[in-house]
Motif scaffolding. Structure first.
Motif, PDB file in Angstrom:
ATOM      1  N   UNK A 224      10.248   6.220   6.601  1.00  0.00           N
ATOM      2  CA  UNK A 224       9.830   4.863   6.963  1.00  0.00           C
ATOM      3  C   UNK A 224      11.009   3.920   6.761  1.00  0.00           C
ATOM      4  N   UNK A 225      10.898   2.716   7.329  1.00  0.00           N
ATOM      5  CA  UNK A 225      11.978   1.739   7.236  1.00  0.00           C
ATOM      6  C   UNK A 225      11.510   0.499   6.484  1.00  0.00           C
ATOM      7  N   UNK A 226      12.392  -0.057   5.667  1.00  0.00           N
ATOM      8  CA  UNK A 226      12.086  -1.295   4.932  1.00  0.00           C
ATOM      9  C   UNK A 226      13.227  -2.297   5.122  1.00  0.00           C
ATOM     10  N   UNK A 227      13.787  -2.354   6.330  1.00  0.00           N
ATOM     11  CA  UNK A 227      14.958  -3.178   6.584  1.00  0.00           C
ATOM     12  C   UNK A 227      14.655  -4.665   6.635  1.00  0.00           C
ATOM     13  N   UNK A 228      13.402  -5.046   6.915  1.00  0.00           N
ATOM     14  CA  UNK A 228      13.050  -6.458   6.958  1.00  0.00           C
ATOM     15  C   UNK A 228      11.683  -6.669   6.314  1.00  0.00           C
ATOM     16  N   UNK A 229      11.279  -7.917   6.209  1.00  0.00           N
ATOM     17  CA  UNK A 229      10.030  -8.262   5.527  1.00  0.00           C
ATOM     18  C   UNK A 229       8.825  -7.570   6.149  1.00  0.00           C
ATOM     19  N   UNK A 230       8.742  -7.611   7.463  1.00  0.00           N
ATOM     20  CA  UNK A 230       7.575  -7.049   8.149  1.00  0.00           C
ATOM     21  C   UNK A 230       7.468  -5.548   7.921  1.00  0.00           C
ATOM     22  N   UNK A 231       8.592  -4.861   8.013  1.00  0.00           N
ATOM     23  CA  UNK A 231       8.577  -3.416   7.787  1.00  0.00           C
ATOM     24  C   UNK A 231       8.183  -3.093   6.352  1.00  0.00           C
ATOM     25  N   UNK A 232       8.740  -3.827   5.404  1.00  0.00           N
ATOM     26  CA  UNK A 232       8.430  -3.593   3.992  1.00  0.00           C
ATOM     27  C   UNK A 232       6.952  -3.852   3.716  1.00  0.00           C
ATOM     28  N   UNK A 233       6.440  -4.933   4.261  1.00  0.00           N
ATOM     29  CA  UNK A 233       5.023  -5.271   4.061  1.00  0.00           C
ATOM     30  C   UNK A 233       4.118  -4.175   4.615  1.00  0.00           C
ATOM     31  N   UNK A 234       4.433  -3.698   5.814  1.00  0.00           N
ATOM     32  CA  UNK A 234       3.634  -2.654   6.446  1.00  0.00           C
ATOM     33  C   UNK A 234       3.663  -1.367   5.636  1.00  0.00           C
ATOM     34  N   UNK A 235       4.843  -0.986   5.167  1.00  0.00           N
ATOM     35  CA  UNK A 235       4.992   0.242   4.380  1.00  0.00           C
ATOM     36  C   UNK A 235       4.149   0.162   3.105  1.00  0.00           C
ATOM     37  N   UNK A 236       4.190  -0.973   2.439  1.00  0.00           N
ATOM     38  CA  UNK A 236       3.447  -1.124   1.193  1.00  0.00           C
ATOM     39  C   UNK A 236       1.936  -1.131   1.424  1.00  0.00           C
ATOM     40  N   UNK A 237       1.500  -1.779   2.487  1.00  0.00           N
ATOM     41  CA  UNK A 237       0.068  -1.800   2.785  1.00  0.00           C
ATOM     42  C   UNK A 237      -0.441  -0.421   3.182  1.00  0.00           C
ATOM     43  N   UNK A 238       0.390   0.357   3.870  1.00  0.00           N
ATOM     44  CA  UNK A 238      -0.015   1.690   4.328  1.00  0.00           C
ATOM     45  C   UNK A 238       0.087   2.748   3.232  1.00  0.00           C
ATOM     46  N   UNK A 239       0.902   2.508   2.226  1.00  0.00           N
ATOM     47  CA  UNK A 239       1.135   3.511   1.181  1.00  0.00           C
ATOM     48  C   UNK A 239      -0.127   3.754   0.353  1.00  0.00           C
ATOM     49  N   UNK A 240      -0.515   5.002   0.150  1.00  0.00           N
ATOM     50  CA  UNK A 240      -1.675   5.295  -0.712  1.00  0.00           C
ATOM     51  C   UNK A 240      -1.451   4.880  -2.165  1.00  0.00           C
ATOM     52  N   UNK A 241      -0.184   4.931  -2.618  1.00  0.00           N
ATOM     53  CA  UNK A 241       0.128   4.543  -3.998  1.00  0.00           C
ATOM     54  C   UNK A 241       1.571   4.071  -4.082  1.00  0.00           C
ATOM     55  N   UNK A 242       1.815   3.175  -5.030  1.00  0.00           N
ATOM     56  CA  UNK A 242       3.132   2.561  -5.199  1.00  0.00           C
ATOM     57  C   UNK A 242       3.510   2.651  -6.674  1.00  0.00           C
ATOM     58  N   UNK A 243       4.761   3.045  -6.955  1.00  0.00           N
ATOM     59  CA  UNK A 243       5.231   3.136  -8.335  1.00  0.00           C
ATOM     60  C   UNK A 243       6.442   2.241  -8.546  1.00  0.00           C
ATOM     61  N   UNK A 244       6.530   1.664  -9.738  1.00  0.00           N
ATOM     62  CA  UNK A 244       7.680   0.851 -10.095  1.00  0.00           C
ATOM     63  C   UNK A 244       7.971   1.062 -11.582  1.00  0.00           C
ATOM     64  N   UNK A 245       9.166   0.705 -12.020  1.00  0.00           N
ATOM     65  CA  UNK A 245       9.591   1.001 -13.389  1.00  0.00           C
ATOM     66  C   UNK A 245       9.076  -0.034 -14.380  1.00  0.00           C
ATOM     67  N   UNK A 246       9.273   0.258 -15.658  1.00  0.00           N
ATOM     68  CA  UNK A 246       8.877  -0.681 -16.714  1.00  0.00           C
ATOM     69  C   UNK A 246      10.026  -1.575 -17.143  1.00  0.00           C
ATOM     70  N   UNK A 247      11.126  -1.562 -16.372  1.00  0.00           N
ATOM     71  CA  UNK A 247      12.277  -2.385 -16.723  1.00  0.00           C
ATOM     72  C   UNK A 247      12.332  -3.607 -15.802  1.00  0.00           C
ATOM     73  N   UNK A 248      13.515  -4.222 -15.684  1.00  0.00           N
ATOM     74  CA  UNK A 248      13.644  -5.484 -14.962  1.00  0.00           C
ATOM     75  C   UNK A 248      13.226  -5.368 -13.505  1.00  0.00           C
ATOM     76  N   UNK A 249      13.592  -4.277 -12.841  1.00  0.00           N
ATOM     77  CA  UNK A 249      13.240  -4.120 -11.432  1.00  0.00           C
ATOM     78  C   UNK A 249      11.737  -4.049 -11.246  1.00  0.00           C
ATOM     79  N   UNK A 250      11.056  -3.345 -12.134  1.00  0.00           N
ATOM     80  CA  UNK A 250       9.611  -3.223 -12.036  1.00  0.00           C
ATOM     81  C   UNK A 250       8.890  -4.529 -12.298  1.00  0.00           C
ATOM     82  N   UNK A 251       9.401  -5.302 -13.225  1.00  0.00           N
ATOM     83  CA  UNK A 251       8.804  -6.607 -13.501  1.00  0.00           C
ATOM     84  C   UNK A 251       8.900  -7.500 -12.280  1.00  0.00           C
ATOM     85  N   UNK A 252      10.010  -7.400 -11.562  1.00  0.00           N
ATOM     86  CA  UNK A 252      10.168  -8.189 -10.341  1.00  0.00           C
ATOM     87  C   UNK A 252       9.209  -7.710  -9.247  1.00  0.00           C
TER      88      UNK A 252
END
Length: 267
Positions: free
Chosen positions: A120-148
């Motif tokens: 999948x592509x996340x090159x722009x806002x629309x692509x990123x939004x679509x990918x996240x909405x379509x994803x069955x699950x999303x993971x992020x870290x417990x550090x600064x990047x994840x907090x953001x």
């Protein structure tokens, strides 16, 4: 005469032991700089003659392995390398030597999916939004990047409520390692922490207008007995000669201009 030789041998042995101990540095380091560290630490050892003991842990968070938690319970270290904002907090607590901070690298956030699944592509806002909405699950870290990701990115994209029930924080271990096992369908973390993990496909950095840059920095710990070696190590890690290694791991070099004008973490 024989007794003198024995005494001399004992004194010599103790002296050598002290010298060896005096050349050992303990470094606590968080994951974002680890890929570069694994190459640069042995080079420093070879050039300067220090033996380095590495202790890894998150820059922040509530786990016992987190660097602030380790220092709070009295674990010994000479140098810490971690997220700049978290380093500021250590200085306020008096745990690092004032004025010893050295800027090391800037790290941006990227994403991975399991190897073999359709990319999948996340090159722009629309692509990123679509990918996240379509994803069955999303993971992020417990550090600064994840907090953001959890507190700002979802809100900026206008999908905070839609993804709330399927977004998960991963503590301590690399996010990509769980994506590789199929536990989560997409994972976000600093690029330098994603690239070393096998079994995933790196799909790119966040779009520029949605990006969050984390500054990594190092400092000498207040109770370090080896200030000279600790200072030499930080100077080496920030030197121009090692920047090709730093950049090869997905990090960005810190220019003098950036070091002077950038905050520790920049949206």
């Amino acid at each position: 005469m024989k007794l003198y030789r024995i005494i001399f041998a004992i004194i010599f042995s103790l002296t050598c032991s002290t010298v060896v101990q005096a050349k050992e540095l303990t470094v606590m380091i968080s994951g974002g700089f680890m890929a570069a560290w694994e190459t640069l630490a042995p080079q420093f050892e070879a050039q300067k003659g220090y033996k380095i003991h590495t202790i890894s842990g998150p820059s922040m968070g509530n786990t016992p392995q987190a660097i602030p938690a380790r220092l709070a319970r009295g674990e010994k270290a000479d140098v810490v390398i971690m997220v700049g904002d978290a380093l500021k907090d250590l200085e306020k607590r008096g745990w690092i030597q004032s004025g010893s901070r050295v800027e090391l690298a800037d790290s941006v956030i990227g994403a991975v999916i399991k190897k073999g699944v359709p990319t999948v592509s996340i090159k722009n806002d629309d692509e990123l939004r679509t990918v996240l909405l379509d994803a069955p699950s999303i993971a992020y870290s417990d550090s600064a990047s994840g907090r953001y990701i959890s507190s700002q990115l979802f809100r900026k994209l206008g999908i905070e409520q839609q993804v709330k029930s399927k977004a998960y924080k991963v503590e301590r271990i690399p996010v990509a390692s769980l994506v590789a096992k199929g536990k989560y369908s997409i994972g976000f973390q600093q690029v330098s922490e994603l690239l070393p993990v096998k079994g995933v496909t790196f799909i790119g950095e966040l779009p520029d207008n949605m990006q969050y840059t984390t500054r990594f920095a190092g400092a000498v710990v207040s109770h370090s007995a080896y200030n000279d070696g600790a200072t030499q190590l930080l100077a080496y890690l920030s030197s121009p000669d090692v920047q090709p290694v730093v950049r090869s791991t997905g990090l960005h070099s810190v220019t003098m201009q950036h070091a002077n004008i950038m905050s520790d973490t920049v949206q």
